[in-house]
Design a protein around this motif. Structure first.
Motif, PDB file in Angstrom:
ATOM      1  N   ARG A 177       0.838  -1.204   0.000  1.00 12.43           N
ATOM      2  CA  ARG A 177       0.000   0.000   0.000  1.00 12.43           C
ATOM      3  C   ARG A 177       0.871   1.252   0.000  1.00 12.43           C
ATOM      4  NH1 ARG A 177      -3.337  -2.533   4.167  1.00 12.43           N
ATOM      5  NH2 ARG A 177      -5.038  -3.552   3.079  1.00 12.43           N
ATOM      6  N   ARG A 178       1.955   1.193   0.789  1.00 11.83           N
ATOM      7  CA  ARG A 178       2.868   2.343   0.882  1.00 11.83           C
ATOM      8  C   ARG A 178       3.519   2.606  -0.482  1.00 11.83           C
ATOM      9  NH1 ARG A 178       8.212   2.275   2.085  1.00 11.83           N
ATOM     10  NH2 ARG A 178       8.051   0.124   2.766  1.00 11.83           N
ATOM     11  N   ARG A 179       3.705   1.571  -1.267  1.00 13.28           N
ATOM     12  CA  ARG A 179       4.343   1.720  -2.588  1.00 13.28           C
ATOM     13  C   ARG A 179       3.309   2.057  -3.670  1.00 13.28           C
ATOM     14  NH1 ARG A 179       9.453  -2.130  -2.970  1.00 13.28           N
ATOM     15  NH2 ARG A 179      10.021  -2.106  -0.784  1.00 13.28           N
ATOM     16  N   GLY A 180       2.036   2.120  -3.298  1.00 17.17           N
ATOM     17  CA  GLY A 180       1.020   2.561  -4.247  1.00 17.17           C
ATOM     18  C   GLY A 180       0.204   1.462  -4.887  1.00 17.17           C
ATOM     19  N   LEU A 181       0.332   0.246  -4.435  1.00 14.66           N
ATOM     20  CA  LEU A 181      -0.459  -0.841  -5.010  1.00 14.66           C
ATOM     21  C   LEU A 181      -1.807  -0.882  -4.313  1.00 14.66           C
ATOM     22  CD1 LEU A 181      -0.430  -3.270  -6.965  1.00 14.66           C
ATOM     23  CD2 LEU A 181       0.229  -4.659  -5.008  1.00 14.66           C
ATOM     24  N   ARG A 182      -2.877  -0.983  -5.120  1.00 12.71           N
ATOM     25  CA  ARG A 182      -4.211  -1.069  -4.538  1.00 12.71           C
ATOM     26  C   ARG A 182      -4.779  -2.446  -4.819  1.00 12.71           C
ATOM     27  NH1 ARG A 182      -6.560   4.787  -6.441  1.00 12.71           N
ATOM     28  NH2 ARG A 182      -4.773   5.938  -5.684  1.00 12.71           N
ATOM     29  N   PHE A 183      -5.333  -3.083  -3.826  1.00 15.27           N
ATOM     30  CA  PHE A 183      -5.932  -4.407  -3.997  1.00 15.27           C
ATOM     31  C   PHE A 183      -7.115  -4.568  -3.081  1.00 15.27           C
ATOM     32  CE2 PHE A 183      -2.291  -4.647  -1.239  1.00 15.27           C
ATOM     33  CZ  PHE A 183      -2.714  -5.347  -0.127  1.00 15.27           C
TER      34      PHE A 183
END
Length: 116
Positions: A110-116
């Motif tokens: 999440r911190r790296r910008g991945l959304r799931f």
């Protein structure tokens, strides 16, 4: 040669550990040796020449013996798997640690910008 080499001089093969006379046989090897021994004994009795054949009642029990043994082995295998499955121990500490690792990995993604 030192280290259990097979041949001395040029082109020798060196092993990482010396060969022992009591080398461990794998379980597969043990099963195959036992199966070969039983199979050859059965074949010797079942396929004997007419003068050396066992009496008729023994021969009638001997001929289907491999099928009976195969069914018995299947029953034993199913019982073993069922027993091991029924007595399988849960490891609560490992499950909690794994959940922590999953949460940390999700937070990092999440911190790296991945959304799931």
């Amino acid at each position: 040669p030192v280290g259990g080499g097979l041949a001395a001089g040029r082109g020798s093969v060196r092993l990482s550990r010396p060969l022992s006379p009591q080398a461990a046989m794998t379980k597969l090897g043990q099963w195959l040796c036992g199966l070969a021994l039983l199979g050859s004994a059965w074949a010797a009795l079942a396929l004997a020449p007419p003068g050396l054949q066992p009496p008729a009642p023994y021969r009638q029990a001997l001929l289907p013996l491999p099928v009976y043994l195969l069914v018995a082995f299947g029953c034993y295998s199913l019982a073993t798997v069922g027993y091991r499955l029924a007595t399988f121990n849960d490891c609560e500490e490992a499950a909690a640690e794994l959940q922590e690792h999953i949460s940390a990995a999700r937070a990092d993604l999440r911190r790296r910008g991945l959304r799931f």
